[in-house]
Design an enzyme around this catalytic site. Structure first.
Site, PDB file in Angstrom:
ATOM      1  N   HIS A 276      20.329  -0.802  24.483  1.00  0.00           N
ATOM      2  CA  HIS A 276      20.219  -1.069  23.035  1.00  0.00           C
ATOM      3  C   HIS A 276      21.406  -0.459  22.295  1.00  0.00           C
ATOM      4  O   HIS A 276      22.083  -1.127  21.512  1.00  0.00           O
ATOM      5  CB  HIS A 276      18.947  -0.434  22.466  1.00  0.00           C
ATOM      6  CG  HIS A 276      17.685  -1.171  22.782  1.00  0.00           C
ATOM      7  ND1 HIS A 276      17.538  -2.514  22.555  1.00  0.00           N
ATOM      8  CD2 HIS A 276      16.503  -0.730  23.283  1.00  0.00           C
ATOM      9  CE1 HIS A 276      16.299  -2.869  22.915  1.00  0.00           C
ATOM     10  NE2 HIS A 276      15.663  -1.796  23.371  1.00  0.00           N
TER      11      HIS A 276
ATOM     12  N   HIS B 180      17.532   1.371  29.624  1.00  0.00           N
ATOM     13  CA  HIS B 180      17.036   0.460  28.587  1.00  0.00           C
ATOM     14  C   HIS B 180      17.539   0.910  27.212  1.00  0.00           C
ATOM     15  O   HIS B 180      18.104   0.112  26.465  1.00  0.00           O
ATOM     16  CB  HIS B 180      15.503   0.433  28.636  1.00  0.00           C
ATOM     17  CG  HIS B 180      14.859  -0.452  27.630  1.00  0.00           C
ATOM     18  ND1 HIS B 180      14.286  -1.656  27.946  1.00  0.00           N
ATOM     19  CD2 HIS B 180      14.698  -0.317  26.289  1.00  0.00           C
ATOM     20  CE1 HIS B 180      13.804  -2.218  26.862  1.00  0.00           C
ATOM     21  NE2 HIS B 180      14.046  -1.406  25.830  1.00  0.00           N
ATOM     22  N   GLU B 181      17.338   2.172  26.917  1.00  0.00           N
ATOM     23  CA  GLU B 181      17.718   2.653  25.580  1.00  0.00           C
ATOM     24  C   GLU B 181      19.231   2.628  25.389  1.00  0.00           C
ATOM     25  O   GLU B 181      19.719   2.260  24.324  1.00  0.00           O
ATOM     26  CB  GLU B 181      17.180   4.075  25.344  1.00  0.00           C
ATOM     27  CG  GLU B 181      15.658   4.165  25.287  1.00  0.00           C
ATOM     28  CD  GLU B 181      15.028   3.201  24.301  1.00  0.00           C
ATOM     29  OE1 GLU B 181      15.664   2.879  23.272  1.00  0.00           O
ATOM     30  OE2 GLU B 181      13.905   2.741  24.565  1.00  0.00           O
TER      31      GLU B 181
ATOM     32  N   LYS C  72       0.603   2.980  -6.800  1.00  0.00           N
ATOM     33  CA  LYS C  72      -0.059   2.236  -7.874  1.00  0.00           C
ATOM     34  C   LYS C  72      -1.174   3.068  -8.505  1.00  0.00           C
ATOM     35  O   LYS C  72      -1.245   3.218  -9.733  1.00  0.00           O
ATOM     36  CB  LYS C  72      -0.629   0.922  -7.327  1.00  0.00           C
ATOM     37  CG  LYS C  72       0.438  -0.010  -6.781  1.00  0.00           C
ATOM     38  CD  LYS C  72      -0.136  -1.306  -6.277  1.00  0.00           C
ATOM     39  CE  LYS C  72      -1.035  -1.129  -5.078  1.00  0.00           C
ATOM     40  NZ  LYS C  72      -0.316  -0.646  -3.879  1.00  0.00           N
TER      41      LYS C  72
ATOM     42  N   THR D 167       2.546   2.724  -2.410  1.00  0.00           N
ATOM     43  CA  THR D 167       3.737   2.830  -3.238  1.00  0.00           C
ATOM     44  C   THR D 167       3.471   3.552  -4.549  1.00  0.00           C
ATOM     45  O   THR D 167       4.361   3.686  -5.372  1.00  0.00           O
ATOM     46  CB  THR D 167       4.313   1.442  -3.558  1.00  0.00           C
ATOM     47  OG1 THR D 167       3.246   0.586  -3.916  1.00  0.00           O
ATOM     48  CG2 THR D 167       5.038   0.876  -2.370  1.00  0.00           C
TER      49      THR D 167
ATOM     50  N   PRO E  23       0.822  -1.206   0.000  1.00  0.00           N
ATOM     51  CA  PRO E  23       0.000   0.000   0.000  1.00  0.00           C
ATOM     52  C   PRO E  23       0.860   1.262   0.000  1.00  0.00           C
ATOM     53  O   PRO E  23       1.909   1.291   0.614  1.00  0.00           O
ATOM     54  CB  PRO E  23      -0.780  -0.083   1.312  1.00  0.00           C
ATOM     55  CG  PRO E  23      -0.647  -1.471   1.779  1.00  0.00           C
ATOM     56  CD  PRO E  23       0.581  -2.040   1.180  1.00  0.00           C
TER      57      PRO E  23
ATOM     58  N   ASP F  23      10.499  -5.247  21.937  1.00  0.00           N
ATOM     59  CA  ASP F  23      11.811  -5.818  21.605  1.00  0.00           C
ATOM     60  C   ASP F  23      11.716  -7.333  21.524  1.00  0.00           C
ATOM     61  O   ASP F  23      12.245  -7.957  20.609  1.00  0.00           O
ATOM     62  CB  ASP F  23      12.837  -5.463  22.684  1.00  0.00           C
ATOM     63  CG  ASP F  23      13.006  -3.961  22.827  1.00  0.00           C
ATOM     64  OD1 ASP F  23      12.750  -3.255  21.844  1.00  0.00           O
ATOM     65  OD2 ASP F  23      13.381  -3.520  23.926  1.00  0.00           O
TER      66      ASP F  23
HETATM   67  P1  ADP Z   1      -1.354   2.857  -3.720  1.00  0.00           P
HETATM   68  O1  ADP Z   1      -0.155   2.114  -4.227  1.00  0.00           O
HETATM   69  O2  ADP Z   1      -1.785   2.326  -2.401  1.00  0.00           O
HETATM   70  O3  ADP Z   1      -2.448   2.959  -4.719  1.00  0.00           O
HETATM   71  P2  ADP Z   1      -1.247   5.665  -4.121  1.00  0.00           P
HETATM   72  O4  ADP Z   1      -0.929   5.642  -5.563  1.00  0.00           O
HETATM   73  O5  ADP Z   1      -2.640   5.973  -3.769  1.00  0.00           O
HETATM   74  O6  ADP Z   1      -0.801   4.315  -3.431  1.00  0.00           O
HETATM   75  O7  ADP Z   1      -0.263   6.676  -3.423  1.00  0.00           O
HETATM   76  C1  ADP Z   1      -0.667   7.489  -2.369  1.00  0.00           C
HETATM   77  C2  ADP Z   1       0.099   8.790  -2.377  1.00  0.00           C
HETATM   78  O8  ADP Z   1       1.466   8.571  -2.077  1.00  0.00           O
HETATM   79  C3  ADP Z   1       0.091   9.466  -3.714  1.00  0.00           C
HETATM   80  O9  ADP Z   1      -1.013  10.286  -3.848  1.00  0.00           O
HETATM   81  C4  ADP Z   1       1.377  10.262  -3.688  1.00  0.00           C
HETATM   82  O10 ADP Z   1       1.188  11.506  -3.065  1.00  0.00           O
HETATM   83  C5  ADP Z   1       2.287   9.439  -2.819  1.00  0.00           C
HETATM   84  N1  ADP Z   1       3.198   8.622  -3.623  1.00  0.00           N
HETATM   85  C6  ADP Z   1       3.289   7.273  -3.611  1.00  0.00           C
HETATM   86  N2  ADP Z   1       4.245   6.842  -4.415  1.00  0.00           N
HETATM   87  C7  ADP Z   1       4.795   7.927  -4.986  1.00  0.00           C
HETATM   88  C8  ADP Z   1       5.843   8.123  -5.943  1.00  0.00           C
HETATM   89  N3  ADP Z   1       6.524   7.099  -6.473  1.00  0.00           N
HETATM   90  N4  ADP Z   1       6.135   9.385  -6.299  1.00  0.00           N
HETATM   91  C9  ADP Z   1       5.460  10.414  -5.772  1.00  0.00           C
HETATM   92  N5  ADP Z   1       4.468  10.298  -4.900  1.00  0.00           N
HETATM   93  C10 ADP Z   1       4.134   9.075  -4.481  1.00  0.00           C
HETATM   94 ZN    ZN Z   2      13.677  -1.574  23.801  1.00  0.00          ZN
END
Ligand code: ADP
Ligand code: ZN
Ligand code: MG
Length: 604
Positions: A430, A426-427, A211, A209, A207, A503
């Site tokens: 790490h 703790h930190e 698409k 990325t 999600p 952790d």
């Molecule tokens: P999905 O892969 O879930 O369909 P979207 O295409 O809806 O994702 O991307 C959501 C938002 O993330 C876009 O509107 C854009 O602002 C940003 N985004 C994601 N990938 C890119 C990318 N490669 N370049 C620029 N903006 C991106």
């Molecule tokens: Zn920790």
């Protein structure tokens, strides 16, 4: 002839309430009045005096009441009492003994008890019907899902305004898609050589990325009509509606060819069909229709179907066979260069200081998707506004990366001194374990300011550049670093807290993957006991081995983590003075940078 109707703005609920009120009123007043008004109850002495005055016309004596009428035809009723001479007296008074009909006529009673109460409901029905036919006619307002159209939004050329330049990184995906764009521009070139373009291309990836963004960019570049519809829009309340929508969509697309049809989140309708009883008939019917349509249209005409999903493994194999979605375009999480490029694209939309260097930001945001990066840039701008500045700075960006990773700083949460001390140790635990091993990512920042995500503090490690392979040593060191926090607590306070739960979870996950998926244990060797499902959505693993092996696996995982915990303990013990010094420093400063940390570490 067209009736002229004023559009009614009164909400339906108003009519329902009105009906209920009317019904109640009728029940309370009119019905009893209509039905009971004919018979008057009188006492026996009234009956006797009326008999004496010869006023009685007809009389009917029943077991428990006497029904009688006067000369005007009014009906009376009285109770029966012991009176042996009653019949004689009545006879002498000239009354006739006859059956008296005290009930309202059958027709009236049917009308009153059955038809009248129904009337308001019939009226509501008529009203809804009218409203619905109006909605269907005007093509909007989908009331009760009765719309006839496919609901696909059509984009005319460049109306989205998004071009390939707006999509940063993802060069492979863009290359594959630009071939499709090129075909739509100049199909002749391809036809000459006899090449047939793929009818469909499937964009797969996690999600956020890009698409959906890529599909819109294709629409912007291709200069052809672009139909966009989400898979969920096909799913309807009534069986058969989804299939009708698919038919309608492809009919429209065929008329407008060359054009692009984009089906977002296609897994909603494209799920594997299974022979289960009580399966989702509607969804399967819709999928069947889609399969038929994709077979049916003429590829050379120039209808290209794009679809996006983040669950490719759940798609029906029939959908993926050549001739349908035969081209699969992976849209993966961006690498370092990709992240920098995406940050730059989105930074254009906000006002930014001149000297901003995106590289460290992109490094910190390892594993972030395009959507998250866009969010980071926006958060930076918001932070600048909050601080009353006119532009966002490097610091804003850095802080907003952490906001996206760990949530906002939680100023309201006040830790007690003892808790703060524990978190500091703790930190540092790490960080120290990470720094004392050779194959760990350098520490960039340590903080004990609580975050809204629930973290009471965290140690930020940033890898230099991208990492595609992890060696066994690196993985082991990672587990060791995860255990370092708890080890420090144990060493210093001789007690443990709940703070290490995350952790522990991560260390266990890593150890389990090493044993069951990466073939990194001596005992099991190169055998996979786990398979990943849903790799783009969290990636849960399902185990496939005998119960005996499973037991052994678990033991192995426990041993592996324990070994690393002991290693961490050793490291901390030999550097205990440093641990105290650093933890003290962090306790007073609350946030220290990796540089400060390393300087103090290297001081003797
Ligand atoms: P999905 O892969 O879930 O369909 P979207 O295409 O809806 O994702 O991307 C959501 C938002 O993330 C876009 O509107 C854009 O602002 C940003 N985004 C994601 N990938 C890119 C990318 N490669 N370049 C620029 N903006 C991106
Ligand atoms: Zn920790
Ligand atoms: Mg999407």
């Amino acid at each position: 002839m067209q009736e002229v109707k004023k559009p009614s703005k009164t909400p339906l609920i108003f009519y329902c309430i009105l009906t209920a009120v009317i019904l109640l009123l009728l029940n309370a007043t009119l019905f009893p009045a209509l039905m009971g008004s004919r018979v008057t109850d009188v006492t026996y002495d009234v009956f006797m005096s009326m008999t004496q005055d010869k006023q009685i016309d007809q009389v009917q004596i029943e077991d428990e009441r006497i029904l009688f009428s006067d000369k005007e035809g009014n009906l009376y009723e009285t109770t029966v009492t012991q009176d042996p001479e009653r019949t004689q007296r009545l006879y002498e008074a000239g009354a006739t003994f006859e059956e008296i009909d005290s009930q309202p006529s059958l027709l009236t009673s049917i009308l009153l008890t059955w038809v009248l109460p129904l009337l308001p409901f019939i009226l509501i029905g008529v009203f809804i019907n009218r409203k619905m036919s109006k909605a269907v006619k005007s093509g909007d307002g989908m009331m009760f899902g009765m719309n006839g159209g496919s609901g696909a939004k059509m984009y005319v050329p460049s109306s989205t305004g998004i071009r390939f330049a707006d999509v940063a990184g993802e060069d492979e995906a863009k290359e594959l898609l630009s071939e499709i764009v090129d075909f739509l521009h100049d199909p002749g070139k391809y036809r000459e050589i006899g090449a047939v373009l793929p009818k469909g291309a499937l964009l797969v990836g996690p999600p956020g990325t890009g698409k959906t963004l890529l599909a819109k960019a294709v629409a912007g570049e291709a200069n052809v009509p672009f139909f966009s519809i989400a898979g969920s829009e096909f799913v309807e309340m009534f069986v058969g509606r989804g299939a009708a929508k698919v038919r309608d969509l492809f009919r429209q697309a065929n008329e407008k060819a060359p054009c692009i049809v984009f089906i977002d989140e296609i897994d909603t309708i494209g799920k594997k069909r299974d022979g289960q009883i009580g399966g989702n008939d509607e969804r399967e019917q819709t999928l069947n229709q889609l399969l038929t349509e994709m077979d049916g249209f003429d590829g050379s005409k120039g209808v290209v179907v794009l679809a996006a999903t983040n669950r490719p493994d759940s798609l029906d194999p029939a959908l993926l066979r050549p001739g349908r979605f035969d081209r699969r375009i992976p849209v993966e999480l961006p690498d370092l260069q990709g992240r920098i490029a995406i940050l730059k694209v989105h930074a254009k939309k906000i006002r930014l200081a001149d000297n901003v260097d995106f590289e460290p930001i992109a490094k910190t945001a390892a594993g972030a998707s395009g959507a998250e990066l866009a969010n980071i840039v926006n958060e930076a701008a918001l932070r600048a506004v909050r601080d009353g500045r006119k532009f966002a700075t490097q610091e804003d960006l850095q802080e907003s990366v952490e906001v996206v990773i760990a949530g906002y700083q939680k100023k309201s949460r006040v830790l007690s001194d003892q808790e703060k001390k524990i978190v500091a140790y703790h930190e540092i635990g790490h960080a120290l374990v990470a720094a004392l091993q050779s194959h760990s990512a350098p520490v960039q920042k340590i903080t004990i300011i609580p975050r809204t995500s629930g973290a009471l503090g965290y140690t930020l490690q940033v890898d230099d550049g991208d990492h595609f392979l992890m060696s066994k040593e690196e993985l082991l060191n990672k587990i060791c670093t995860f255990t370092g926090g708890r080890a420090a607590e144990e060493l210093v306070f001789h007690s443990v807290t709940t703070g290490a739960s995350n952790d522990i979870e991560q260390a266990t996950k890593l150890a389990r993957s090493m044993v069951s998926r990466f073939g990194m244990s001596d005992e099991f060797g190169m055998v996979a006991f786990e398979t990943m499902n849903n790799q783009y959505l969290g990636g849960d693993a399902s185990l496939s081995c005998s119960p005996e092996t499973q037991t052994k696996l678990d033991q192995k995982v426990v041993a592996l983590v324990e070994e690393q915990r002991q290693k961490a303990m050793e490291l901390l013990k030999t550097n205990e003075s440093k641990l105290h010094r650093l933890a003290d420093y962090l306790y007073t400063q609350e946030t220290i940078t990796g540089e400060q940390f390393m300087n103090m570490l290297n001081q003797q």
